[in-house]
Design a protein around this motif. Sequence first.
Motif, PDB file in Angstrom:
ATOM      1  N   LEU A  33     -30.974 -39.364  77.428  1.00 11.92           N
ATOM      2  CA  LEU A  33     -30.980 -40.195  78.627  1.00 11.92           C
ATOM      3  C   LEU A  33     -32.265 -39.922  79.389  1.00 11.92           C
ATOM      4  N   GLU A  34     -32.968 -40.968  79.741  1.00 16.88           N
ATOM      5  CA  GLU A  34     -34.110 -40.861  80.640  1.00 16.88           C
ATOM      6  C   GLU A  34     -33.741 -41.636  81.893  1.00 16.88           C
ATOM      7  N   LYS A  35     -33.786 -40.950  83.034  1.00 12.59           N
ATOM      8  CA  LYS A  35     -33.335 -41.585  84.270  1.00 12.59           C
ATOM      9  C   LYS A  35     -34.183 -41.104  85.434  1.00 12.59           C
ATOM     10  N   PRO A  36     -34.716 -42.050  86.224  1.00 12.94           N
ATOM     11  CA  PRO A  36     -35.499 -41.658  87.401  1.00 12.94           C
ATOM     12  C   PRO A  36     -34.582 -41.208  88.537  1.00 12.94           C
ATOM     13  N   ASP A  60     -42.397 -34.843  86.636  1.00 11.93           N
ATOM     14  CA  ASP A  60     -43.078 -35.443  87.785  1.00 11.93           C
ATOM     15  C   ASP A  60     -43.712 -36.729  87.265  1.00 11.93           C
ATOM     16  N   THR A  61     -43.320 -37.892  87.790  1.00  6.63           N
ATOM     17  CA  THR A  61     -43.786 -39.161  87.237  1.00  6.63           C
ATOM     18  C   THR A  61     -45.265 -39.440  87.522  1.00  6.63           C
ATOM     19  N   ILE A  62     -45.831 -38.788  88.509  1.00  6.42           N
ATOM     20  CA  ILE A  62     -47.255 -39.001  88.793  1.00  6.42           C
ATOM     21  C   ILE A  62     -48.117 -38.254  87.780  1.00  6.42           C
ATOM     22  N   THR A  63     -47.812 -36.983  87.548  1.00  5.54           N
ATOM     23  CA  THR A  63     -48.630 -36.166  86.645  1.00  5.54           C
ATOM     24  C   THR A  63     -48.121 -36.190  85.204  1.00  5.54           C
ATOM     25  N   GLN A  64     -46.862 -36.617  85.002  1.00  2.07           N
ATOM     26  CA  GLN A  64     -46.193 -36.598  83.696  1.00  2.07           C
ATOM     27  C   GLN A  64     -45.992 -35.174  83.167  1.00  2.07           C
TER      28      GLN A  64
END
Length: 162
Positions: A33-36, A60-64
């Motif tokens: 599962l990938e969920k924000p 962290d979605t900005i830096t990955q």
Amino acid sequence: MIPIEETVFSRKRWIESKMLAYGFHKANKTYILEKPFLDGDFKTVLSVTPKGQVTGKVIDTITQDEYYQLRQETATGPYVNRVRSAYRSLLTDIADSCCSDVLFASSQANRLAQGDELRQIPGIYPAYHMNHKTWISVVLDETLPDEKILELIDTSYQLTTT
């Protein structure tokens, strides 16, 4: 520090149909599962093995990059606590939506604790002064052979000591 996933998913049994409905997909034999969360600032990547073992990453979605502060006991600032709390809330929602509660770690212990099959046997009834769902009473009136009663006692002992 015990992993958050282990704390949330201990004594849980995964239900495949509910996992798929929630958004998990199956890759080989593992459910992913990938969920924000936290307004999309982070995402979790949760993996569940066929044996129900759960691993999770918070990205962290900005830096990955993986947000490693989440797992450090010494990281206690307001921001990391906010991320940790939001992640725990997400995991709790997943557990509530995709799992059922179990009393024991082993499948056999849980099957026996349900006692449905046992209660079909003459001389075995729901426990009188205990939890009717997980305990039984055995009437000692020669309905059951001694061997069966001794087997039930032995099984009960093994279930409570493992």
